[in-house]
Design an enzyme around this catalytic site. Structure first.
Site, PDB file in Angstrom:
ATOM      1  CG  ASP A  84      -3.869   4.952  -3.612  1.00  0.00           C
ATOM      2  OD1 ASP A  84      -2.993   4.503  -2.856  1.00  0.00           O
ATOM      3  OD2 ASP A  84      -5.084   4.796  -3.408  1.00  0.00           O
ATOM      4  CG  ASP A 109      -1.946   1.105   1.189  1.00  0.00           C
ATOM      5  OD1 ASP A 109      -1.922   1.898   0.234  1.00  0.00           O
ATOM      6  OD2 ASP A 109      -2.766   1.186   2.119  1.00  0.00           O
TER       7      ASP A 109
END
Length: 527
Positions: A407, A206
């Site tokens: 992201d 992440d």
């Protein structure tokens, strides 16, 4: 009998008639060509292979046992950083003094992990409500589930950045962290070793999270995972962190119990991880990184799809990248595997991962959200024509609002509503020759491509600040939403001032972060 003169006259008449027919046919063909050209008129286009793309939607993902075999049979690729010719260089241990301890990284210092999307595997559970299920169902089912997770991810991220008052974390301490784990939305998996001896665990990567954590025994509340839960008592390298240590001070709102540093991370969907902070060894193939600060979660709740925890790659000091610091120069690179292929992606750490020939774009720091990687986006292009969108729409202002985030945890790229609508309308205006289909989930621009083998579509480009232009592969913006030929434009409005470049648009492109120098690079390699 015809005379010679009569014959010549008759022949000439026939020739003239034939010429007239040819001219009429040529005119008709020219008219048809002109009509087609007018319909498909745009300067820049790409070919989308509809047949091959649809074939990829029908690939049955392997079961989790086969996923284990994949990582066992595809060992880590490692290379030594730098140009040293010292024969003993590979045997040296590099030590970097950091807050809270020494991080020891055994050479080789440049290492590479295999990376797979969660939809590539089937993880089953007798308790689906616990979230230990992925990859099952047909392509449309998997996509709809992915888009649900994605909407939750984006909502959580926007709430984190724009709510005037953050929701109080449960208990006496904790911090809200927006993560790809929201609603089980961890998208990409790696496999690393935890402890000594190393216990292999699946971890979700992440780029928007600043913590490394795993579920730990004794586990008073744990969700199901594919491997046995990590037992710190069986690890010779596990060391608890005291409350007064420098590393504990770096944990936002850290707690203290029996002299040990406690952490708590809450996610946007109500999921959380609570436990003790520790220093532990993480192993990447043959490369071991000692004294990494990790969360050892004894109470964990959420839909985490079989992973043991999370490998945070964000911009903060407690992320894995931040902890390595000078050893890797804040440098890492990833290539997210494309959907519907048998290839694997990669995650690589170290300055040796920085490619030559990439298009480099400056990173922008947002003090309100230091975990996230912001980039400057100046505009968008469709068919080689720049869409009339004011650059200010994409700008990060002095209050920390707006801007564009890269992201890994978000799937679909989002733009502010006005920018999205202008971009979408430009795309529609250049695809009037394609049959439309009904909207699907968050996608409002879809096409019925049943029966097509290949077709031309206008290019889609990102115009970054400073001049670089990234033109996406066709499969990164027109994606199949079922296995019969419905394709949709894979963008959506954000409903806010924030823009997010999601992982569908990043697929197949090498993305490189040079934290020390403040740049992100695109290409030149593909995967």
């Amino acid at each position: 009998m015809l005379t010679a003169a009569a014959f010549q006259s008759s022949f000439l008449v026939v020739v003239l008639l034939l010429l007239e027919v040819v001219i009429l046919l040529a005119a008709a063909a020219a008219a048809a060509t002109a009509t087609t050209t007018a319909t498909n008129s745009y300067p820049d286009f790409q070919h989308l292979n509809v047949k091959d793309t649809l074939a990829g939607t029908k690939v049955v993902p392997p079961k989790i046992s086969e996923y284990h075999d994949f990582f066992n049979n595809h060992q880590l690729d490692t290379d030594s950083i730098g140009s040293s010719t010292d024969d003993d260089d590979d045997d040296q241990t590099t030590t970097d003094q950091a807050e809270g301890g020494n991080h020891q990284l055994h050479s080789p210092r440049n290492y590479k992990l295999k990376l797979l999307h969660r939809d590539r595997i089937i993880i089953s559970s007798p308790h689906p409500h616990q979230g230990f299920e992925s990859g099952g169902g047909d392509h449309k089912h998997r996509l709809i589930e992915r888009l649900k997770r994605d909407s939750n991810r984006v909502s959580s991220l926007i709430n984190r950045l724009y709510e005037e008052e953050e929701k109080a974390a449960a208990g006496d301490f904790g911090s809200d962290v927006m993560s790809g784990m929201d609603q089980g939305s961890g998208e990409y998996f790696v496999r690393i070793g935890v402890g000594s001896p190393a216990r292999s665990q699946y971890m979700v990567i992440d780029s928007g999270s600043d913590i490394v954590w795993v579920q730990c025994q004794p586990c008073s509340q744990c969700y199901r995972q594919s491997d046995p839960v990590f037992d710190p008592s069986a690890s010779a390298s596990f060391t608890g962190v005291s409350c007064g240590s420098a590393v504990c001070e770096r944990v936002e709102n850290a707690g203290c119990h029996s002299g040990r540093c406690h952490y708590e991370v809450s996610y946007g969907d109500g999921s959380y991880t609570k436990g003790t902070l520790a220093l532990e060894t993480l192993t990447f193939g043959q490369a071991a990184v000692r004294n990494v600060a990790i969360g050892c979660g004894h109470m964990n709740r959420g839909m985490f799809v079989g992973a043991a925890g999370l490998l945070g790659l964000g911009g903060g000091s407690l992320s894995f990248v931040g902890q390595l610091g000078g050893q890797t120069g804040g440098a890492f690179s990833y290539c997210l595997v494309s959907r519907g292929t048998d290839s694997s992606g990669s995650l690589e750490f170290g300055r040796g991962a920085m490619p030559v020939g990439a298009a480099w774009v400056p990173l922008i720091r947002n003090l309100r959200a230091p975990s996230f990687y912001y980039v400057g986006l100046a505009g968008l292009g469709v068919g080689g024509i720049r869409v009339p969108i004011a650059e200010d729409i994409f700008r990060l202002n002095e209050l920390g609002d707006g801007g564009v985030v890269m992201d890994t945890g978000t799937a679909v790229t989002r733009f502010p509503n006005s920018a999205y609508e202008a971009f979408r309308d430009a795309f529609i205006s250049q695809t009037t020759n394609l049959p439309r289909a009904s909207p699907v989930s968050i996608f409002d621009t879809c096409y019925n491509l049943f029966g097509f083998v290949t077709l031309r579509v206008p290019t889609v480009s990102f115009y970054f600040s400073g001049g670089p232009i990234l033109t996406l592969p066709a499969r990164n913006f027109l994606i199949p939403v079922d296995d019969v030929g419905t394709f949709c434009l894979a963008f959506a409005p954000s409903g806010s001032g924030l823009s997010i470049i999601g992982n569908i648009q990043q697929e197949g492109i090498q993305i490189s972060f040079d934290g020390a120098n403040g740049f992100v690079g695109f290409g030149p390699n593909v995967c």
